[in-house]
Design an enzyme around this catalytic site. Structure first.
Site, PDB file in Angstrom:
ATOM      1  N   TYR A 137     174.611  31.503 -21.062  1.00  0.00           N
ATOM      2  CA  TYR A 137     173.828  30.788 -20.344  1.00  0.00           C
ATOM      3  C   TYR A 137     172.109  31.315 -21.338  1.00  0.00           C
ATOM      4  CZ  TYR A 137     171.101  30.452 -16.087  1.00  0.00           C
ATOM      5  OH  TYR A 137     170.131  30.054 -14.698  1.00  0.00           O
ATOM      6  N   ARG A 190     166.013  16.988 -18.473  1.00  0.00           N
ATOM      7  CA  ARG A 190     164.654  18.197 -18.476  1.00  0.00           C
ATOM      8  C   ARG A 190     165.629  19.225 -18.566  1.00  0.00           C
ATOM      9  NH1 ARG A 190     165.304  22.960 -16.718  1.00  0.00           N
ATOM     10  NH2 ARG A 190     164.407  22.320 -14.513  1.00  0.00           N
ATOM     11  N   LYS A 208     176.195  27.207 -15.577  1.00  0.00           N
ATOM     12  CA  LYS A 208     176.045  27.222 -14.329  1.00  0.00           C
ATOM     13  C   LYS A 208     177.793  28.063 -14.270  1.00  0.00           C
ATOM     14  CE  LYS A 208     171.421  26.776 -14.165  1.00  0.00           C
ATOM     15  NZ  LYS A 208     170.743  27.305 -13.305  1.00  0.00           N
ATOM     16  N   GLU A 279     170.950  19.565 -11.037  1.00  0.00           N
ATOM     17  CA  GLU A 279     170.452  20.693 -11.779  1.00  0.00           C
ATOM     18  C   GLU A 279     169.314  20.026 -13.835  1.00  0.00           C
ATOM     19  OE1 GLU A 279     171.214  24.064 -12.176  1.00  0.00           O
ATOM     20  OE2 GLU A 279     169.690  24.195 -13.085  1.00  0.00           O
ATOM     21  N   ASP A 280     168.535  20.347 -13.576  1.00  0.00           N
ATOM     22  CA  ASP A 280     168.183  19.523 -14.654  1.00  0.00           C
ATOM     23  C   ASP A 280     167.330  18.553 -14.458  1.00  0.00           C
ATOM     24  OD1 ASP A 280     167.461  22.561 -15.294  1.00  0.00           O
ATOM     25  OD2 ASP A 280     168.996  22.679 -16.837  1.00  0.00           O
ATOM     26  N   ASP A 302     168.913  23.312  -7.882  1.00  0.00           N
ATOM     27  CA  ASP A 302     168.939  24.567  -7.768  1.00  0.00           C
ATOM     28  C   ASP A 302     166.971  24.819  -8.934  1.00  0.00           C
ATOM     29  OD1 ASP A 302     169.532  26.997  -9.189  1.00  0.00           O
ATOM     30  OD2 ASP A 302     170.006  26.326 -10.757  1.00  0.00           O
ATOM     31  N   ASP A 303     166.348  23.952  -9.504  1.00  0.00           N
ATOM     32  CA  ASP A 303     165.622  24.250 -10.267  1.00  0.00           C
ATOM     33  C   ASP A 303     163.977  23.851  -9.273  1.00  0.00           C
ATOM     34  OD1 ASP A 303     166.469  24.148 -13.318  1.00  0.00           O
ATOM     35  OD2 ASP A 303     167.525  22.432 -12.174  1.00  0.00           O
ATOM     36  N   ASN A 441     162.955  28.612 -19.961  1.00  0.00           N
ATOM     37  CA  ASN A 441     163.663  28.719 -21.070  1.00  0.00           C
ATOM     38  C   ASN A 441     163.606  27.902 -21.221  1.00  0.00           C
ATOM     39  OD1 ASN A 441     164.277  31.408 -18.941  1.00  0.00           O
ATOM     40  ND2 ASN A 441     165.404  29.736 -17.546  1.00  0.00           N
ATOM     41  N   ASN A 485     165.277  34.626 -12.830  1.00  0.00           N
ATOM     42  CA  ASN A 485     166.445  33.531 -12.842  1.00  0.00           C
ATOM     43  C   ASN A 485     167.610  33.297 -11.448  1.00  0.00           C
ATOM     44  OD1 ASN A 485     168.518  32.237 -13.867  1.00  0.00           O
ATOM     45  ND2 ASN A 485     167.101  31.800 -16.139  1.00  0.00           N
TER      46      ASN A 485
HETATM   47  N1  LIG Z   1     163.500  30.999 -14.348  1.00  0.00           N
HETATM   48  C1  LIG Z   1     164.508  29.691 -13.861  1.00  0.00           C
HETATM   49  O1  LIG Z   1     165.478  30.480 -12.474  1.00  0.00           O
HETATM   50  C2  LIG Z   1     164.233  28.936 -13.715  1.00  0.00           C
HETATM   51  C3  LIG Z   1     163.424  28.092 -15.241  1.00  0.00           C
HETATM   52  N2  LIG Z   1     162.793  26.942 -14.928  1.00  0.00           N
HETATM   53  C4  LIG Z   1     161.845  26.339 -16.234  1.00  0.00           C
HETATM   54  O2  LIG Z   1     160.912  26.003 -16.119  1.00  0.00           O
HETATM   55  C5  LIG Z   1     160.346  25.367 -16.888  1.00  0.00           C
HETATM   56  C6  LIG Z   1     159.519  24.305 -16.221  1.00  0.00           C
HETATM   57  O3  LIG Z   1     160.382  23.207 -15.697  1.00  0.00           O
HETATM   58  P1  LIG Z   1     160.523  22.094 -14.309  1.00  0.00           P
HETATM   59  O4  LIG Z   1     159.380  22.321 -13.316  1.00  0.00           O
HETATM   60  O5  LIG Z   1     161.493  22.180 -14.315  1.00  0.00           O
HETATM   61  O6  LIG Z   1     160.111  21.177 -15.617  1.00  0.00           O
HETATM   62  P2  LIG Z   1     158.921  20.512 -15.392  1.00  0.00           P
HETATM   63  O7  LIG Z   1     158.785  19.215 -16.382  1.00  0.00           O
HETATM   64  O8  LIG Z   1     159.022  19.617 -13.812  1.00  0.00           O
HETATM   65  O9  LIG Z   1     157.429  21.166 -15.727  1.00  0.00           O
HETATM   66  C7  LIG Z   1     156.939  21.021 -16.770  1.00  0.00           C
HETATM   67  C8  LIG Z   1     155.646  21.513 -15.873  1.00  0.00           C
HETATM   68  O10 LIG Z   1     154.761  22.155 -16.709  1.00  0.00           O
HETATM   69  C9  LIG Z   1     153.302  21.436 -17.510  1.00  0.00           C
HETATM   70  N3  LIG Z   1     152.694  21.841 -18.397  1.00  0.00           N
HETATM   71  C10 LIG Z   1     153.464  22.325 -19.892  1.00  0.00           C
HETATM   72  N4  LIG Z   1     153.157  23.226 -20.513  1.00  0.00           N
HETATM   73  C11 LIG Z   1     151.670  23.343 -20.119  1.00  0.00           C
HETATM   74  C12 LIG Z   1     150.134  23.816 -19.815  1.00  0.00           C
HETATM   75  N5  LIG Z   1     150.134  24.341 -21.456  1.00  0.00           N
HETATM   76  N6  LIG Z   1     149.701  24.162 -19.111  1.00  0.00           N
HETATM   77  C13 LIG Z   1     149.793  23.756 -17.981  1.00  0.00           C
HETATM   78  N7  LIG Z   1     150.982  23.041 -17.744  1.00  0.00           N
HETATM   79  C14 LIG Z   1     151.696  22.613 -18.906  1.00  0.00           C
HETATM   80  C15 LIG Z   1     154.193  19.826 -17.595  1.00  0.00           C
HETATM   81  O11 LIG Z   1     153.095  19.020 -17.562  1.00  0.00           O
HETATM   82  C16 LIG Z   1     154.897  19.707 -16.284  1.00  0.00           C
HETATM   83  O12 LIG Z   1     154.121  19.656 -14.832  1.00  0.00           O
HETATM   84  C17 LIG Z   1     161.416  24.955 -17.821  1.00  0.00           C
HETATM   85  O13 LIG Z   1     161.382  26.160 -19.102  1.00  0.00           O
HETATM   86  C18 LIG Z   1     163.224  25.714 -16.859  1.00  0.00           C
HETATM   87  O14 LIG Z   1     163.616  25.909 -18.230  1.00  0.00           O
HETATM   88  C19 LIG Z   1     163.239  25.872 -14.423  1.00  0.00           C
HETATM   89  C20 LIG Z   1     164.104  26.433 -13.303  1.00  0.00           C
HETATM   90  C21 LIG Z   1     164.262  27.982 -13.262  1.00  0.00           C
HETATM   91  C1  LIG Z   2     167.023  28.526 -15.362  1.00  0.00           C
HETATM   92  C2  LIG Z   2     166.849  26.974 -15.054  1.00  0.00           C
HETATM   93  O1  LIG Z   2     167.946  26.623 -13.816  1.00  0.00           O
HETATM   94  C3  LIG Z   2     166.155  26.338 -15.789  1.00  0.00           C
HETATM   95  O2  LIG Z   2     165.986  27.146 -16.890  1.00  0.00           O
HETATM   96  O3  LIG Z   2     166.200  25.333 -15.916  1.00  0.00           O
HETATM   97 MG   LIG Z   3     167.611  24.692 -14.362  1.00  0.00          MG
END
Ligand SMILES: NC(=O)C1=CN([C@@H]2O[C@H](COP(=O)(O)OP(=O)(O)OC[C@H]3O[C@@H](n4cnc5c(N)ncnc54)[C@H](O)[C@@H]3O)[C@@H](O)[C@H]2O)C=CC1
Ligand SMILES: CC(=O)C(=O)O
Ligand SMILES: [Mg+2]
Length: 580
Positions: A137, A190, A208, A279-280, A302-303, A441, A485
């Site tokens: 993962y 994504r 996953k 997802e993603d 999930d996201d 991530n 996470n």
């Molecule tokens: N820890 C967890 O369980 C999860 C983590 N994530 C992580 O969160 C991150 C974002 O995922 P999503 O929201 O789905 O992506 P997304 O692409 O929908 O959103 C990212 C956002 O961040 C903004 N952004 C990028 N750089 C920036 C900066 N320097 N300052 C301000 N805004 C900025 C973008 O414009 C966009 O609005 C990914 O890295 C993903 O791996 C996502 C889901 C679960």
């Molecule tokens: C953990 C997860 O779902 C993500 O980073 O997109």
């Molecule tokens: Mg995800």
């Protein structure tokens, strides 16, 4: 004696590998109309012999076949002399694994093990989850997706491309299982914070799914990873001669939506019991598909939703460290994508459930994007973010921290370093114990590292991150970052849906499971500054999450079966426990 599974005094007899229906009878619960065997019944195996048996990952036990089995199944001469048990086999696996020089080699080795001996793979993953989860993962799965074309060995999961339009349902006949309960589907646009990886993103549903099995005991044969390979906008990939996906620009608009529609309809037809986990996907499609299907199809994103629940849980748990009431908190989100917006929307409901008016609840949540604080005077604001826009004047990120003084800062940007030293220091000036949750991530894309969060806050931050970090020792004291996470939520949601046969996944499930996850954090974990349970306890956590899902399903009239009173035992009996 306390049961190590549920920690609440149930009898350890439940640990025995009895048939599920026997365990159930033992639990003395006869109030249900559920045919437990149809839910968790034994997997019907094809009779195999000799080499074919050794080559079948589901039935293979390799050196653990007994002398009698070796004789019965024509295995004599095909195995070395010694008969070993699964424990010895695990030791060999671990020795092999630990001898590899890189995480990507370890990923490959584990994948090969899964293809060789499924039970040994899952048993080892469960027993050594803290060590192995980062290898199947985040963060390693991110590297594996980037290198998918080079490291590809054996196809796993199910691929759908635009060329399959009109025949997705008949294609599902090629899947070896008829009873699929969980589908994790991505279109690869994504992948973590790595962007559009096209069909290389298949590593995500596969990873996953492995955690569905390991963390929630979903039976492997119930699981189906799916890649909706609609092309990619990643030109480098399209031009890579080794690229294995559909090498065309990404399908968009109605062409895209109608293919997804056909996929969802085919799932309803062929696998009517399946839960679909989106997802993603890109943020726009993630919300579009959730809005389209959440009210009529057994699905969730999930996201958006899993991440929201895990983040809300971390915020609840942080209150036990900071000694602040939840209703008094101010939360700032960096990023306005799927994850951040999902968190804001669930937080809004949580604040309102805690007694705040909608206006008051919204005022506790602020968004910052690349342009700075999202304020009402701005012309262009994403529709779902608009209602959270702040009345403040326009200002940059650090200015927003200074003006708003958030208690909790959440990053969901996919951008490494988005929480820089100035921002963290400013948080630490505003709060005695700033809560910093860097969700992004894989590790290479995290907003800040654990070491940075502790160092820049003079050791006072409460820190969690999407990918794991090792403990950090600062000024002679060790801090224990937690992993925030969605792995703490989605496997339990899936188990709860399998258990309850609920028709839909609803917001109350995420609110209830967030509370439950926060309650799972032990006093000693809170004491050392962790806002999530140790990952080693994730199976116990998933069982509790599943119980919550069942309770909500029952309360809201969504359950597809008449659920018994003793949900803990019932859910436990459904959990796959690999062994020979
Ligand atoms: N820890 C967890 O369980 C999860 C983590 N994530 C992580 O969160 C991150 C974002 O995922 P999503 O929201 O789905 O992506 P997304 O692409 O929908 O959103 C990212 C956002 O961040 C903004 N952004 C990028 N750089 C920036 C900066 N320097 N300052 C301000 N805004 C900025 C973008 O414009 C966009 O609005 C990914 O890295 C993903 O791996 C996502 C889901 C679960
Ligand atoms: C953990 C997860 O779902 C993500 O980073 O997109
Ligand atoms: Mg995800």
């Amino acid at each position: 004696m306390i049961c190590s599974i549920c920690l609440n005094g149930c009898q350890p007899v439940l640990r025995l590998k009895s048939r599920p229906d026997e365990v159930w009878r033992e639990a003395g619960n006869r109030k249900s109309n559920i045919d437990i065997n149809s839910l968790a019944g034994e997997y019907k195996m094809k009779p195999l012999r000799g080499k074919a048996l050794l080559n079948d990952p589901v039935q293979n036990k390799s050196t653990a076949f007994t002398r009698e089995e070796r004789e019965r199944y024509g295995l004599q001469g095909l195995l070395p002399y010694s008969v070993t048990d699964i424990g010895k086999q695990q030791q060999r696996v671990l020795a092999n694994l630990r001898s590899k020089n890189s995480n990507i080699e370890k990923y490959g080795y584990l994948n090969d093990l899964l293809e060789r001996n499924q039970r040994l793979f899952y048993r080892t993953l469960i027993d050594y989850i803290g060590e192995i989860m980062p290898l199947v993962y985040t963060p390693t799965v991110g590297e594996a997706c980037m290198k998918f074309t080079q490291i590809f060995r054996k196809p796993q999961g199910f691929y759908i491309t635009p060329e399959d339009r009109g025949k997705i349902l008949p294609l599902f006949e090629n899947w070896p299982e008829n009873d699929v309960r969980i589908i994790v589907v991505t279109d690869g646009e994504r992948i973590l914070g790595l962007g559009d990886l096209g069909a290389n993103g298949m590593g995500i549903p596969i990873g996953k799914m492995a955690l569905y099995v390991a963390c929630a005991g979903i039976r492997p044969e119930y699981c189906m990873p799916v890649m909706l390979d609609v092309g990619t906008s990643n030109q480098i990939l399209r031009e890579d001669p080794l690229y294995l996906g559909y090498p065309r620009p990404r399908l968009t608009g109605q062409d895209y939506l109608s293919l997804v529609e056909e996929f969802v309809a085919a799932v309803q037809n062929k696998f009517p019991q399946a839960l679909i986990q989106f997802e993603d996907f890109s943020s726009q499609n993630a919300f579009r598909l959730l809005d389209r299907y959440a009210g009529s199809v057994r699905c969730f994103n999930d996201d958006i939703q899993g991440t929201a629940a895990v983040t809300l849980a971390g915020i609840y748990a942080s209150c036990r460290i900071t000694h602040k009431p939840f209703v008094d908190l101010k939360i700032m989100l960096l990023g306005t994508g799927s994850a951040a917006t999902g968190v804001a929307e669930l937080l809004l409901s949580a604040f309102m459930m805690a007694g705040l008016s909608e206006a008051e609840a919204r005022s506790r949540i602020s968004f910052v994007d690349r342009q700075g604080l999202v304020v009402t005077v701005r012309e262009e604001i994403k529709p779902r973010v608009r209602s959270f826009a702040s009345e403040h004047a326009a200002m940059d990120f650090v200015g927003a921290i200074t003006a708003i003084r958030p208690d909790v800062l959440i990053g969901a940007t996919g951008t490494a370093g988005a929480f820089d030293e100035i921002a963290i220091r400013q948080m630490a000036r505003c709060q005695e114990h700033p809560v910093i949750i860097a969700l992004s991530n894989p590790t290479s894309h995290t907003e800040c590292t654990a070491d940075q969060a502790y160092r820049w806050s003079d050791g006072r931050a409460v820190f969690a991150s999407g990918s794991p970090f090792a403990p950090v020792t600062l000024d002679g004291r060790t801090r224990y970052p937690a992993q925030g996470n969605n792995v703490y939520i989605y496997p339990g949601i899936g188990l709860g849906m399998v258990a309850s046969h609920a028709r839909l996944v609803v917001e109350h499930m995420f609110l209830a499971t967030a509370e439950e996850l926060a309650n799972c954090v032990l006093p000693e974990e809170i004491e050392r500054g962790s806002i999530y349970p140790e990952i080693a306890r994730v199976r116990d956590v998933s069982q509790k999450i599943a119980v919550k899902v069942c309770q909500v399903a029952r309360q809201e009239g969504l359950a597809g079966v008449d659920l018994p009173d003793d949900l803990e035992t019932y859910v436990y009996t459904l959990m796959y426990e690999p062994g020979y």
